[in-house]
Design an enzyme around this catalytic site. Structure first.
Site, PDB file in Angstrom:
ATOM      1  N   ASP A  54       0.038 -13.602  -5.526  1.00 51.47           N
ATOM      2  CA  ASP A  54      -0.539 -12.308  -5.899  1.00 51.47           C
ATOM      3  C   ASP A  54       0.592 -11.267  -6.002  1.00 51.47           C
ATOM      4  OD1 ASP A  54      -2.649 -10.567  -6.371  1.00 51.47           O
ATOM      5  OD2 ASP A  54      -3.047 -10.194  -4.242  1.00 51.47           O
ATOM      6  N   HIS A  55       0.633 -10.530  -7.096  1.00 53.84           N
ATOM      7  CA  HIS A  55       1.626  -9.460  -7.289  1.00 53.84           C
ATOM      8  C   HIS A  55       3.067  -9.920  -7.076  1.00 53.84           C
ATOM      9  CE1 HIS A  55      -1.439  -6.410  -7.840  1.00 53.84           C
ATOM     10  NE2 HIS A  55      -2.076  -6.943  -6.818  1.00 53.84           N
ATOM     11  N   GLU A  66       0.130  -8.049 -15.698  1.00 60.94           N
ATOM     12  CA  GLU A  66      -0.712  -6.845 -15.576  1.00 60.94           C
ATOM     13  C   GLU A  66      -0.247  -5.755 -16.529  1.00 60.94           C
ATOM     14  OE1 GLU A  66      -1.755  -5.668 -11.574  1.00 60.94           O
ATOM     15  OE2 GLU A  66      -1.827  -3.547 -12.103  1.00 60.94           O
ATOM     16  N   HIS A  92      -8.297  -6.702 -10.526  1.00 63.13           N
ATOM     17  CA  HIS A  92      -7.819  -6.571  -9.147  1.00 63.13           C
ATOM     18  C   HIS A  92      -8.664  -5.511  -8.444  1.00 63.13           C
ATOM     19  CE1 HIS A  92      -3.792  -8.662  -9.057  1.00 63.13           C
ATOM     20  NE2 HIS A  92      -4.249  -8.900 -10.273  1.00 63.13           N
ATOM     21  N   ASN A 145     -10.385 -10.251  -8.049  1.00 59.83           N
ATOM     22  CA  ASN A 145      -9.641 -10.300  -6.779  1.00 59.83           C
ATOM     23  C   ASN A 145     -10.336  -9.525  -5.670  1.00 59.83           C
ATOM     24  OD1 ASN A 145      -7.738 -11.480  -8.385  1.00 59.83           O
ATOM     25  ND2 ASN A 145      -6.104 -10.038  -7.895  1.00 59.83           N
TER      26      ASN A 145
HETATM   27  P1  13P Z   1      -9.119  -5.230  -2.789  1.00 61.79           P
HETATM   28  O1  13P Z   1      -8.222  -4.382  -1.961  1.00 61.79           O
HETATM   29  O2  13P Z   1     -10.134  -4.406  -3.507  1.00 61.79           O
HETATM   30  O3  13P Z   1      -9.765  -6.322  -2.025  1.00 61.79           O
HETATM   31  O4  13P Z   1      -8.214  -5.912  -3.935  1.00 61.79           O
HETATM   32  C1  13P Z   1      -7.463  -7.063  -3.687  1.00 61.79           C
HETATM   33  C2  13P Z   1      -6.531  -7.402  -4.807  1.00 61.79           C
HETATM   34  O5  13P Z   1      -6.611  -6.917  -5.912  1.00 61.79           O
HETATM   35  C3  13P Z   1      -5.492  -8.390  -4.516  1.00 61.79           C
HETATM   36  O6  13P Z   1      -4.606  -8.549  -5.583  1.00 61.79           O
HETATM   37  O1  G3H Z   2      -3.055  -6.499  -3.755  1.00 64.13           O
HETATM   38  C1  G3H Z   2      -2.922  -6.424  -2.540  1.00 64.13           C
HETATM   39  C2  G3H Z   2      -3.590  -7.414  -1.635  1.00 64.13           C
HETATM   40  O2  G3H Z   2      -4.719  -6.851  -1.042  1.00 64.13           O
HETATM   41  C3  G3H Z   2      -2.607  -7.966  -0.632  1.00 64.13           C
HETATM   42  O3  G3H Z   2      -2.343  -7.097   0.392  1.00 64.13           O
HETATM   43  O4  G3H Z   2       0.155  -7.139   0.557  1.00 64.13           O
HETATM   44  O5  G3H Z   2      -1.248  -6.354   2.489  1.00 64.13           O
HETATM   45  O6  G3H Z   2      -1.181  -8.778   1.870  1.00 64.13           O
HETATM   46  P1  G3H Z   2      -1.063  -7.357   1.383  1.00 64.13           P
HETATM   47 ZN    ZN Z   3      -4.128  -6.798  -6.688  1.00 63.41          ZN
END
Ligand code: 13P
Ligand code: G3H
Ligand code: ZN
Length: 325
Positions: free
Chosen positions: A94-95, A146, A223, A266
């Site tokens: 993720d990201h 993105e 997301h 997400n």
């Molecule tokens: P939320 O903070 O809304 O759960 O989003 C999570 C997310 O987009 C992780 O990439």
């Molecule tokens: O996009 C963000 C997700 O909620 C992940 O959060 O970086 O605190 O694990 P985190």
């Molecule tokens: Zn995200």
């Protein structure tokens, strides 16, 4: 240790998304940070017969370590099979911040990665995404990018305001990068504070419709889609937590999106809230309890039951595959 995701029983997202778009549902992408959250996610999805993307942020990867994370994902596949379910399971970064992070995750056994170039210029975003796509192709790993900026907190990056995705840019971005899916900004945001109290929590569904018109059938990702259930906010507060003005995306706003070209949604914050409410409840009601299985077990079950509810209410992905128990 280095793994090929296929040897871990994991799937990339290509077929998952094609089936989701064809059958008008969205694949849940739930973030996890430990074994209990992994079990909550995979058991919820296996019982519902829903495909699942186990999503891991760079912070989560640091916490669980590169050695343990892929094996937790393998364990998720094994758990689903032991329950009698044939759901596909992806392990997704993720990201992802840069090519090095992506390379290291692919080497560790991830089946899918996101390269988040949303904070760069359009041209730079295309260049960095293209580089990642070229690399990932060699391993049959799928790539999400993105366009547009979500408000809220992502790891250490904080964006004050969202910049909605410009539909005029999506065709060029998708064709020049060769990316497999595209995350867009239409008013969702990360974390538990998505809207100011008193404002109308609405998504820009017209922008989504226009984007779908420009890239028909292409897998779109949302997301920041937690609903921030008030039952958990209240419970956390009741048992001593502090959470003010926590507001999420109403499930009703997301339902329509899941039926359209949105192939992946997400959710992280909702799971965190359910989990925390469970832990706080046990600590408040049984102050003498110090067996971690007792409070983490309750937290896991709370998260699992909320995700089953969310799959039914929002994703529409139940019974896409064989359910288990
Ligand atoms: P939320 O903070 O809304 O759960 O989003 C999570 C997310 O987009 C992780 O990439
Ligand atoms: O996009 C963000 C997700 O909620 C992940 O959060 O970086 O605190 O694990 P985190
Ligand atoms: Zn995200």
């Amino acid at each position: 240790m280095s793994y090929n995701y296929k040897d871990l029983g994991l799937s990339n997202t290509r077929e998952m998304f094609a089936k989701a778009n064809k059958e008008h549902y969205a694949v849940p992408a739930f973030n996890f940070n430990n074994m209990e959250q992994m079990l909550a996610i995979v058991e919820a999805c296996a019982e519902m017969g829903s495909p699942v993307i186990l999503q891991c942020s760079t912070g989560a990867l640091k916490y669980m370590t590169k050695e343990v994370t892929p094996l937790l994902a393998k364990a998720a596949v094994d758990r689903a099979r032991a329950m009698g379910s044939d759901i596909p399971v992806a392990l997704h970064l993720d990201h992802g911040p840069n090519l090095d992070a992506v390379k290291s995750c692919i080497d560790a056994g991830f089946s899918s990665v996101m390269i988040d170039g949303s904070h760069y210029s359009f041209e730079e975003n295309i260049a960095i995404t293209k580089e990642v796509v070229e690399y990932a192709k060699n391993f049959d790993v799928t790539v999400e990018a993105e366009l547009g900026v979500l408000a809220g907190v992502e790891d250490d990056v904080v964006a004050e305001h969202s910049i909605f995705t410009n539909p005029d840019e999506v065709e060029e971005f998708v064709s020049k990068t060769g990316v497999d899916s595209l995350a867009i900004a239409i008013g969702t945001s990360h974390g538990a504070h998505k809207f100011k109290p008193g404002t109308n929590p609405k998504l820009e569904l017209d922008i989504l419709a226009e984007i779908e018109r420009r890239i028909p059938g292409f897998p779109i990702v949302l997301h920041g889609s937690s609903a921030v259930p008030q039952k958990y906010v209240e419970e956390i507060k009741k048992y001593g937590g502090e959470l003010t003005d926590a507001i999420g995306i109403p499930n009703s706003e997301l339902m329509g999106a899941a039926k359209s070209g949105v192939a992946k949604i997400n959710v992280d914050t909702d799971g965190r809230l359910a989990f925390t409410a469970g832990v706080r409840r046990v600590f408040a009601e049984q102050p003498g309890e110090f067996d971690p299985r007792k409070y983490l077990g309750v937290a896991k079950e709370e998260m699992k039951s909320y995700y089953k509810e969310k799959i039914k209410e929002v994703f529409g992905s139940e019974n896409a595959y064989k359910a288990g128990k």
